[in-house]
Scaffold this active site. Structure first.
Site, short mmCIF file in Angstrom:
data_model
loop_
_atom_site.label_atom_id
_atom_site.label_comp_id
_atom_site.label_asym_id
_atom_site.label_seq_id
_atom_site.Cartn_x
_atom_site.Cartn_y
_atom_site.Cartn_z
N HIS A 1 6.97 4.62 -8.68
CA HIS A 1 5.80 5.00 -9.46
C HIS A 1 6.10 6.22 -10.32
O HIS A 1 5.24 6.67 -11.06
CB HIS A 1 4.63 5.33 -8.53
CG HIS A 1 4.20 4.18 -7.67
ND1 HIS A 1 3.22 3.29 -8.05
CD2 HIS A 1 4.63 3.76 -6.45
CE1 HIS A 1 3.07 2.39 -7.09
NE2 HIS A 1 3.92 2.65 -6.11
N SER B 1 -9.89 5.43 8.72
CA SER B 1 -8.83 4.43 8.72
C SER B 1 -7.83 4.66 9.84
O SER B 1 -7.43 3.71 10.52
CB SER B 1 -8.10 4.46 7.37
OG SER B 1 -8.96 4.00 6.35
N SER C 1 -1.70 -17.36 5.39
CA SER C 1 -0.85 -17.95 6.43
C SER C 1 -1.66 -18.66 7.51
O SER C 1 -1.09 -19.39 8.31
CB SER C 1 0.03 -16.87 7.06
OG SER C 1 0.88 -16.31 6.09
N TYR D 1 0.69 -2.15 0.29
CA TYR D 1 0.97 -3.16 1.30
C TYR D 1 -0.16 -3.27 2.29
O TYR D 1 -0.46 -4.35 2.80
CB TYR D 1 2.31 -2.88 1.99
CG TYR D 1 3.43 -3.03 1.03
CD1 TYR D 1 4.27 -1.96 0.72
CD2 TYR D 1 3.62 -4.23 0.36
CE1 TYR D 1 5.26 -2.10 -0.22
CE2 TYR D 1 4.61 -4.37 -0.59
CZ TYR D 1 5.43 -3.31 -0.87
OH TYR D 1 6.40 -3.43 -1.82
#
Lengths: 811, 307, 101
Positions: A312, A179, A277, A266
């Site tokens: 959390h 990632s 969008s 997110y």
């Protein structure tokens, strides 16, 4: 200006259009560096893992359909929810998003590929390796069973003695590498490869959301990487990071996990927001309402997303001040999020809405994410959250945002970009059925879970008693889950029919607004015959219908090195990415079995990395890689990487300082450190930076003798530093101070050891450059390579400056 | 285990905020839902239309309005929230009843230091008097949650967490561990018995007294088995044994449930539990001691008499 | 290589001067920990000196002073965010005992 869609695409003979079909060979897929193919690889792999995670979910729901059920044992159930969560987040949603980043983002900015195509392929193969490692645990009968969040100290060797947690650790670390590498790649791509005229504010909102997500990934993964390193060392080498008896604080794991975990959500949702969008304006035939505000709110959400993680942990006992601070911060984030919902509504208002399947899913997201966001607002209030957290209420919340949000967004994107990616149209009839089954099934599965949480059903329980009053809602929820499964089946059928005999797709089937619709479906290997002109935001729409804007102030005017059809350089395929990933897989297998394999895998990986690095050392087109910002891609990439490293070392330094004074037994720092000697090694490292800049200055004026002298000198000073460190470590160990001795030992040795590893890598890098120069293969044109090695080296020096002060000197 | 039927000051304080937020969020959901439905119906493309809708790019005033509006709404939520945070985490009064809660894999230990009393899985408290729980843990993280008496609070080894409440209505309230703690996390329930002060005093007295001698027959036989087997190494029965590892059984017979709230306290259930604990609670730390059905039943009969 | 810079380039003299300052500040840092009168302010003092060295290396050796501002943002943004998170983490785990319990 003709209003016929697609009339502005250059007509290219059909034979020139390579099809993304199985007529391409297996070897070509294994060595591809084409962003479009890599996107397809991510998508197909994500779908496979999505099905696996879905089966895990169905088993969970079957077990909970009735009280005291015996479909699976407690052990199996605990592994099921662990695997389901880990799989859906890391192996399904993130790679689905990656499919869109890869295929579409270069097209949206008018580029022909990403900044580093081979690293792009490498990211995919490493991701696959990580997914295989995680699921191999199913084959060994030792799947992780500690929850996707793996709280310490349940994950310690004492309470989880088997290989289960080890599989989990190695898989997550591998996936993290994939990632972060990909994040750096896309940041450089978006900053540096935009077409002329494509200023930042003219970029489609999906590209902006992608950019924010990549920064979140680059910065949020290091803390979890560090947290997992701590856990791995506790389990394998007897350190004490999560050892209560040695003075550790179990909240540390939770903080490190959620400092990653919150930005992660997110990371999961912003791409879906970006897709909506794009989809809503296209099918409402109106621009996105308030595009600049949508961009700013996305950036704000990303930035403030780093400041809310302890929501959390409201039940963990942090105290009222911390609870209040995080509560307020969490409520603040709701504001830019709410703005997006209203702007989407305003986009539809006054439009001429075509109700395609993609639009259905996008509208579904708007409605369902609103519900998920509202239950999120409830969670933001600690008193209320203390009733809702760890119950089925939060399970409902998270699935409304992750399925109703992320997954619906992904399906919107799939239906929207399917023609572009496959060259075929996908059925609208089956698409509607897909949507409604998913919508009804999902709401039936998860709305009752709000109720279950409200009446007290905790989460992560493999069964419940008949007299709890939870039965009916659970049963309904199970039915809904199977509805979702049916919807996925319908999608699979729809997809299969499209690929087999769908209508050929035109370049611009939707009368689109953005640049990907300006090239054929699917695009040719080189994406665009000519670099597309940019007339403003919604550039293609402006090209078709006006008004066209001129070059944006401060917008890009730099020429692309390959402007025009004749001079297009396509990145060459490479087998090194696959081989590097294979090496990492072997290291992981070794970590789970025998250390000899770790050594073999590491050497193989290192060799393959060197080969990858040198593969295009002499390729002329690779010599100069300057982009829109006037900066070399590799230089931008290195700075982004260093930003990420700030988080890596920052987390470890913070842990050292947080744990300072908490050791139960000695020695204490002032009892063992030798400040005078360490001062010398610090001086040595500082001087090595001087030699490094002299090396760069030398190669920039083509003085190769001095280049070699200073390169070797830097490496030599680096080796001296390592010598000092080896001396210090050996001395400590002889005096009984090891990383197993106490908390101070664990934090000290890990921090300085990992720093030393960075130095060693730097030495290896510099000596490699020195060898290249000796062989006459490092010319002035390669100065950039010395420059970025220098940036890395100086950063390692700068980290030591911080360590020397904060670890050694501060009393 | 409802979270919206409070029986303590803590739970009521929460429900007050819960109510405000619920109404607000329902209102917002209604607005967004209606707006969405209306927009989709009103602006659906009519078949055959080619006219392009007005290409509106934004409206600063509107966007400011729906930024400031939600901010004000959130302020309305934040204020009662912060007030409740501080009120519910305030230090308990000096005369509160102190109870130490220790969460184990997979049962609850309750110690009353001032009263010199210990029990397990069933917490007795007097109605109308503030109870101050101190949560500690010898093994992994658990979470103490009795919804009708308040929110949850984690049991974190190495830390001391607090949970304070004043129960107002006598009754029996169910709770369950709410932080995944291993294989039998689902089997870590508990009961809280809120009783009138005199009933509570009677319970305390029974806990402190030496356990009664069992009647002749199976109960006496059961006691003999208990006293001579490994049971005494783990369990405490006042006057009989002082095992420090497992739940205190001094007044086991008066409890409504067994094995941490899993099963009703009947002789049959206790017998099955004794014979094979892990069949009922996977990976339970209590070993099966190889007792015959008759022996186990004898022990169960003995325990049933411990009131 | 020079097209991307703002024109002004550091000389070898600049580099040597920076090296000298780095050495001196390091020596000072080691020196002040033995000065008892500075004990009350030793932490901020050391942090400031360390930050100064950090900045010198970043600005001159890593060339940020002479390079595009984009690179400064790319690095300093995460640096500030990481520092803030580190302070938050230390506060929450009681290292500063600012908010006591």
């Amino acid at each position: 200006m003709s209003a016929r869609p697609g009339s502005h695409v250059l007509q290219v003979p059909p034979a020139a259009l390579p099809r993304l079909t199985t007529t391409a060979t297996l070897a070509s897929w294994l060595t591809t560096v084409d962003h479009k193919r890599i996107g397809i690889l991510y998508g197909a792999t994500a779908f496979a893992f999505f099905l696996l995670g879905g089966i895990e979910a169905l088993l969970i729901r079957l077990q909970l359909a009735v009280p005291e059920n015996t479909v699976v044992s407690a052990h199996t159930y605990n592994a099921l929810f662990t695997m389901h969560g880990t799989t859906m987040i890391f192996l399904a949603i993130m790679p689905f998003n990656a499919m869109f980043f890869n295929f579409v983002v270069p097209l949206l900015i008018g580029a022909r590929d990403v900044a580093f195509p081979r690293l792009n392929a490498l990211s995919y193969w490493i991701f696959l390796a990580g997914g295989l490692v995680l699921n191999a645990s199913l084959l060994t009968g030792t799947p992780p069973d500690v929850g996707w969040f793996g709280y310490a100290n349940l994950t310690s060797l004492h309470y989880s003695p088997g290989l289960n947690v080890d599989f989990w650790i190695f898989a997550l670390q591998i996936l993290g590498v994939s990632s972060v590498m990909s994040a750096i790649n896309f940041i450089v791509t978006i900053l540096n490869l935009r077409a002329p005229g494509m200023s930042m504010m003219r970029m489609p909102v999906f590209v902006w959301m992608t950019l924010v997500v990549q920064f979140l990934i680059a910065l949020a993964f290091p803390p979890i990487t560090v947290g997992l390193i701590f856990l791995m060392f506790d389990r394998f080498f007897g350190t004490h990071f999560y050892d209560v008896a040695a003075g550790a604080d179990l909240h540390l794991w939770q903080h490190l996990f959620w400092i990653f975990g919150h930005p992660e959500v997110y990371i999961l949702i912003l791409p879906a927001f970006g897709i909506v969008s794009e989809v809503l304006p296209t099918f409402a035939r109106k621009p996105l309402f308030g595009a600049p505000v949508m961009i700013y709110s996305g950036v704000l959400i990303g930035f403030f997303g780093f400041g809310v993680w302890s929501h959390h942990m409201f039940a963990a006992g942090m105290g009222p001040v911390a609870d209040s601070a995080f509560s307020i911060a969490t409520m603040l984030i709701a504001i830019p999020t709410g703005v997006k919902i209203f702007n989407w509504l305003a986009t539809l208002w006054g439009g001429s809405i075509r109700t395609t399947t993609a639009l259905h899913f996008a509208v579904g997201l708007v409605g369902l994410f609103t519900i998920g966001g509202l239950s999120g607002i409830m969670h933001s209030s600690p008193p209320v959250d203390l009733q809702q957290t760890d119950s089925y209420f939060v399970v409902a919340h998270l699935h409304y945002v992750l399925i109703g949000g992320s997954l619906f967004g992904i399906f919107a994107g799939i239906y929207y970009w399917w023609p572009k990616m496959t060259g075929r149209m996908i059925g609208e009839g089956l698409g509607r059925l897909n949507f409604w089954l998913m919508f009804v099934g999902f709401n039936l599965a998860f709305f009752p879970q709000h109720y279950l949480g409200a009446i007290g059903m905790p989460r992560r329980i493999y069964t419940y008693r008949a007299d709890q009053g939870w039965t009916v809602a659970n049963f309904a929820s199970t039915i809904g889950a199977f509805g979702i499964a049916l919807a996925v089946l319908v999608f699979a059928i729809n997809a299969w029919r499209s690929l087999r005999r769908g209508d050929p797709a035109p370049a611009d089937p939707w009368d689109g607004r953005t640049l990907e619709w300006r090239t054929s479906s699917p695009p040719p290997a080189h994406d665009f015959d000519v670099v597309p002109p940019v007339y403003g935001r919604d550039s293609f729409w402006r090209e078709k219908y006006g008004p066209r804007r001129g070059p944006a102030p401060g917008g890009a005017t730099a020429e692309h090195p390959d402007g025009g059809h004749a001079g297009i350089h396509l990145p060459a395929p490479s087998h090194w990415p696959l081989l590097i990933a294979l090496g990492m897989l072997i290291v992981a297998v070794g970590g789970l079995t025998h250390v000899a394999l770790v050594v073999v895998g590491a050497l193989w990986t290192l060799y393959a990395i060197v080969r990858l690095a040198l593969e295009h050392h002499r390729t002329p087109e690779h010599a100069e890689q300057r982009g829109v910002l006037g900066l070399d891609h590799r230089k931008v990439a290195m700075w982004v990487f260093l930003g990420s490293e700030c988080f890596f070392f920052g987390t470890m330094i913070a842990t050292f300082l947080a744990y300072k004074g908490r050791s139960v037994v000695g020695p204490a720092p002032h009892e063992i450190f030798n400040i005078p000697v360490t001062s010398l090694s610090t001086f040595d490292l500082l001087m090595s930076s001087l030699l490094m800049v002299l090396a760069l200055a030398a190669i920039q004026r083509s003085d190769h003798r001095h280049t070699r002298l200073w390169l070797f000198g830097t490496a030599f000073f680096g080796l001296i530093f390592l010598g000092f460190q080896a001396f210090e470590f050996t001395d400590f160990v002889h005096r009984g101070f090891t990383m197993q001795r106490n908390l101070f030992g664990s934090t000290f040795f890990l921090l300085t050891g990992l720093h030393g590893t960075h130095v060693a890598i730097g030495v290896f890098w510099l000596l490699s450059l020195w060898v290249l120069s000796l062989r006459g293969r490092l010319g002035a044109v390669d100065a950039i390579k010395v420059e970025i090695a220098g940036l890395y080296w100086h950063f390692v020096d700068v980290v030591w400056i911080a360590i020397f002060t904060l670890v050694y000197l501060i009393p | 285990m409802s979270t919206v039927m409070p029986r303590s000051d803590y739970a009521r304080e929460i429900l007050h905020v819960y109510g405000i937020i619920t109404w607000v969020t329902l209102g917002i959901a209604a607005i967004v839902g209606l707006a969405l439905a209306w927009v989709l119906t009103r602006f659906r493309a009519r078949p055959g239309t080619t006219a392009m809708p007005a290409q509106i790019r934004g409206h600063t005033l509107l966007e400011m309005a729906w930024t400031v509006g939600p901010a004000l709404v959130l302020l309305g939520i934040a204020i009662p929230t912060i007030q409740a945070v501080f009120r519910t985490q305030a230090a308990p009064p000096k005369d509160a009843l102190e109870v130490t809660v220790r969460g184990h894999q997979w049962w609850w230990e309750f110690q009353y230091p001032a009263l010199q009393v210990a029990t397990a899985n069933e917490l007795h408290v007097p109605a109308g008097r503030t109870v101050a729980l101190t949560l500690e843990g010898p093994d992994v993280i658990h979470s103490f949650w009795v919804p009708r008496l308040g929110g949850k609070r984690d049991v974190v080894p190495g830390r001391l967490n607090r949970l304070t409440f004043t129960a107002d209505t006598p009754g029996v309230y169910r709770g369950q561990c709410a932080e995944f703690c291993g294989v039998s996390h689902a089997n870590m329930g508990m009961q809280v018995v809120v009783e009138a002060p005199d009933a509570f005093a009677r319970w305390v007295a029974a806990q402190k007294a030496e356990s009664p001698e069992p009647a002749a027959g199976p109960a006496a036989e059961g006691k003999a088995i208990f006293a001579s087997r490994a049971c005494v190494g783990c369990h405490t029965i006042r006057g009989v044994s002082s095992g420090p590892i497992g739940p205190d059984l001094t007044t086991f017979g008066s409890r409504q449930t067994i094995a941490a709230g899993i099963l009703p306290n009947t002789i049959d259930n206790v017998t099955e539990w004794i014979k094979n604990p892990t069949a009922i609670k996977p990976d339970a730390k209590m070993p099966a001691l190889g007792l015959t059905d008759q022996q186990a039943r004898a022990v169960a009969t003995y325990l049933a008499g411990l009131k | 290589m020079s097209a991307e810079h703002s024109g002004e380039q550091p000389t070898v003299g600049t580099y040597l001067l920076v090296a000298l300052v780095l050495t001196l500040v390091t020596g000072l840092e080691v020196g002040v920990i033995y000065v008892r009168r500075l004990a009350p302010i030793i932490v901020p003092l050391l942090v400031a000196m360390s930050a100064a060295k950090f900045a010198l290396v970043a600005l001159f050796y890593m060339h940020l002073r002479y390079d595009s501002r984009v690179l400064t943002f790319l690095f300093v943004g995460p640096l500030i965010l990481a520092s803030g998170l580190a302070v938050a983490l230390m506060t929450l785990t009681g290292a500063f005992l600012v908010f006591g319990r």
